[in-house]
Design an enzyme around this catalytic site. Sequence first.
Site, PDB file in Angstrom:
ATOM      1  N   SER A  64       3.725   3.482   4.146  1.00  0.00           N
ATOM      2  CA  SER A  64       2.371   3.341   3.601  1.00  0.00           C
ATOM      3  C   SER A  64       1.791   2.078   4.209  1.00  0.00           C
ATOM      4  O   SER A  64       2.539   1.240   4.737  1.00  0.00           O
ATOM      5  CB  SER A  64       2.474   3.179   2.078  1.00  0.00           C
ATOM      6  OG  SER A  64       1.256   2.728   1.529  1.00  0.00           O
ATOM      7  N   TYR A  70       6.201  -0.218  -5.601  1.00  0.00           N
ATOM      8  CA  TYR A  70       5.879   0.711  -4.510  1.00  0.00           C
ATOM      9  C   TYR A  70       5.855  -0.043  -3.180  1.00  0.00           C
ATOM     10  O   TYR A  70       6.440   0.398  -2.179  1.00  0.00           O
ATOM     11  CB  TYR A  70       4.509   1.341  -4.809  1.00  0.00           C
ATOM     12  CG  TYR A  70       4.031   2.404  -3.836  1.00  0.00           C
ATOM     13  CD1 TYR A  70       4.415   3.734  -3.989  1.00  0.00           C
ATOM     14  CD2 TYR A  70       3.174   2.080  -2.782  1.00  0.00           C
ATOM     15  CE1 TYR A  70       3.952   4.711  -3.108  1.00  0.00           C
ATOM     16  CE2 TYR A  70       2.713   3.046  -1.904  1.00  0.00           C
ATOM     17  CZ  TYR A  70       3.096   4.359  -2.069  1.00  0.00           C
ATOM     18  OH  TYR A  70       2.637   5.326  -1.198  1.00  0.00           O
TER      19      TYR A  70
HETATM   20  N1  LIG Z   1      -1.650   9.730  -1.079  1.00  0.00           N
HETATM   21  C1  LIG Z   1      -1.712   8.484  -0.620  1.00  0.00           C
HETATM   22  O1  LIG Z   1      -2.725   7.797  -0.762  1.00  0.00           O
HETATM   23  C2  LIG Z   1      -0.540   7.896   0.128  1.00  0.00           C
HETATM   24  C3  LIG Z   1      -0.757   6.736   0.889  1.00  0.00           C
HETATM   25  C4  LIG Z   1       0.308   6.184   1.598  1.00  0.00           C
HETATM   26  C5  LIG Z   1       1.553   6.781   1.549  1.00  0.00           C
HETATM   27  N2  LIG Z   1       1.735   7.908   0.785  1.00  0.00           N
HETATM   28  C6  LIG Z   1       3.063   8.496   0.776  1.00  0.00           C
HETATM   29  O2  LIG Z   1       2.989   9.804   1.303  1.00  0.00           O
HETATM   30  C7  LIG Z   1       4.071  10.590   0.795  1.00  0.00           C
HETATM   31  C8  LIG Z   1       3.564  11.944   0.341  1.00  0.00           C
HETATM   32  O3  LIG Z   1       2.728  11.779  -0.776  1.00  0.00           O
HETATM   33  P1  LIG Z   1       1.429  12.685  -1.033  1.00  0.00           P
HETATM   34  O4  LIG Z   1       0.261  11.803  -0.813  1.00  0.00           O
HETATM   35  O5  LIG Z   1       1.527  13.949  -0.274  1.00  0.00           O
HETATM   36  O6  LIG Z   1       1.546  12.939  -2.617  1.00  0.00           O
HETATM   37  P2  LIG Z   1       1.896  14.270  -3.463  1.00  0.00           P
HETATM   38  O7  LIG Z   1       2.161  13.785  -4.832  1.00  0.00           O
HETATM   39  O8  LIG Z   1       0.852  15.300  -3.249  1.00  0.00           O
HETATM   40  O9  LIG Z   1       3.231  14.808  -2.768  1.00  0.00           O
HETATM   41  C9  LIG Z   1       4.478  14.213  -2.970  1.00  0.00           C
HETATM   42  C10 LIG Z   1       5.503  15.317  -3.052  1.00  0.00           C
HETATM   43  O10 LIG Z   1       6.809  14.712  -3.199  1.00  0.00           O
HETATM   44  C11 LIG Z   1       7.494  15.415  -4.206  1.00  0.00           C
HETATM   45  N3  LIG Z   1       8.529  14.568  -4.811  1.00  0.00           N
HETATM   46  C12 LIG Z   1       8.350  13.495  -5.613  1.00  0.00           C
HETATM   47  N4  LIG Z   1       9.524  12.997  -6.025  1.00  0.00           N
HETATM   48  C13 LIG Z   1      10.484  13.777  -5.458  1.00  0.00           C
HETATM   49  C14 LIG Z   1      11.898  13.774  -5.496  1.00  0.00           C
HETATM   50  N5  LIG Z   1      12.566  12.858  -6.240  1.00  0.00           N
HETATM   51  N6  LIG Z   1      12.570  14.698  -4.790  1.00  0.00           N
HETATM   52  C15 LIG Z   1      11.908  15.627  -4.055  1.00  0.00           C
HETATM   53  N7  LIG Z   1      10.561  15.700  -3.994  1.00  0.00           N
HETATM   54  C16 LIG Z   1       9.857  14.776  -4.677  1.00  0.00           C
HETATM   55  C17 LIG Z   1       6.416  15.829  -5.197  1.00  0.00           C
HETATM   56  O11 LIG Z   1       6.856  16.894  -6.061  1.00  0.00           O
HETATM   57  C18 LIG Z   1       5.280  16.219  -4.279  1.00  0.00           C
HETATM   58  O12 LIG Z   1       5.323  17.565  -3.916  1.00  0.00           O
HETATM   59  C19 LIG Z   1       4.723   9.746  -0.295  1.00  0.00           C
HETATM   60  O13 LIG Z   1       5.890   9.126   0.223  1.00  0.00           O
HETATM   61  C20 LIG Z   1       3.680   8.710  -0.593  1.00  0.00           C
HETATM   62  O14 LIG Z   1       4.218   7.520  -1.112  1.00  0.00           O
HETATM   63  C21 LIG Z   1       0.723   8.474   0.088  1.00  0.00           C
END
Ligand SMILES: NC(=O)c1ccc[n+]([C@@H]2O[C@H](COP(=O)([O-])OP(=O)(O)OC[C@H]3O[C@@H](n4cnc5c(N)ncnc54)[C@H](O)[C@@H]3O)[C@@H](O)[C@H]2O)c1
Length: 278
Positions: A157, A170
């Site tokens: 991130s 985080y």
């Molecule tokens: N959305 C943002 O603004 C953002 C910004 C920077 C980084 N990220 C990172 O991107 C990645 C994806 O997130 P996203 O934005 O698609 O959110 P999201 O919540 O839509 O998707 C995350 C997915 O991970 C799954 N998950 C969570 N815990 C889990 C576990 N213990 N085992 C298996 N699966 C699990 C969830 O069920 C979900 O389907 C994450 O690592 C998040 O930290 C997101």
Amino acid sequence: MAGRVEGKVAFITGAARGQGRSHAVRLAQEGADIIAVDICKQIDSVQIPLSTPEDLAETADLVKGHDRRIYTAEVDVRDYGALKAAVDAGVEQLGRLDIIVANAGIGNGGATLDRTSERDWTDMIDVNLGGVWKTVKAGVPHMLAGGRGGSIILTSSVGGLKAYPHTGHYVAAKHGVVGLMRTFAVELGQHMIRVNSVHPTNVNTPLFLNEGTMKLFRPDLENPGPDDMKVVAQMMHTLPIGWVEPEDISNAVLFLASDEARYITGVTLPVDAGSCLK
Ligand SMILES: NC(=O)c1ccc[n+]([C@@H]2O[C@H](COP(=O)([O-])OP(=O)(O)OC[C@H]3O[C@@H](n4cnc5c(N)ncnc54)[C@H](O)[C@@H]3O)[C@@H](O)[C@H]2O)c1
């Protein structure tokens, strides 16, 4: 014309929705078969609903729509045994492993670090840091056995490169992912396995666009909506946008996964609309 990852197999965590689903679809569009895992149930400390089995089934349908094969399993990335069983079964079915995308992650809490609960801390570190390590540990033996090298992409991130308030656990986990990425890169380089991290800014997924985040961004409003949040979110960036789309991250993942990036390893790649310039 051959796709950019034609004939390769990618193992993706958190693939039921959001960025993980988008990565699965984008890599499938470019010729990869997919091993997709997701927890598909709730973690108590997380305020937003996590994915469902139906979400994972939808990802599978989308991948099949591109005439690619997919193996799915409901797995918690905190459970190394279950991860290993899933990737072993996926490789058995699909024949090889070339790409690992450790993408699963959560947001929880929202307090300053001195007020963060031990439960929120533990879940955060176990999923967003421990889960990434276990994902790579489960997949790497198959890459080594294939003897063809590989590409590993860890989702960090902008919070893995600089600090934000109210999400210290985080930020700590995502900085830790950079340490994992660099160490795996030096340990696996001799096998032509490349390891890089992507650093998204705000992405249009449930993890970011939810009521809790909107209230964090706009504590001055009683019921803030996306447009209210956008005004503040935009100030984080050099480009005048509040957030990016999952496909923007998928295009970076695809590049790092493809042979176009064949000599790129150990890199922290921001997809951040210029957030790191601020
Ligand atoms: N959305 C943002 O603004 C953002 C910004 C920077 C980084 N990220 C990172 O991107 C990645 C994806 O997130 P996203 O934005 O698609 O959110 P999201 O919540 O839509 O998707 C995350 C997915 O991970 C799954 N998950 C969570 N815990 C889990 C576990 N213990 N085992 C298996 N699966 C699990 C969830 O069920 C979900 O389907 C994450 O690592 C998040 O930290 C997101």
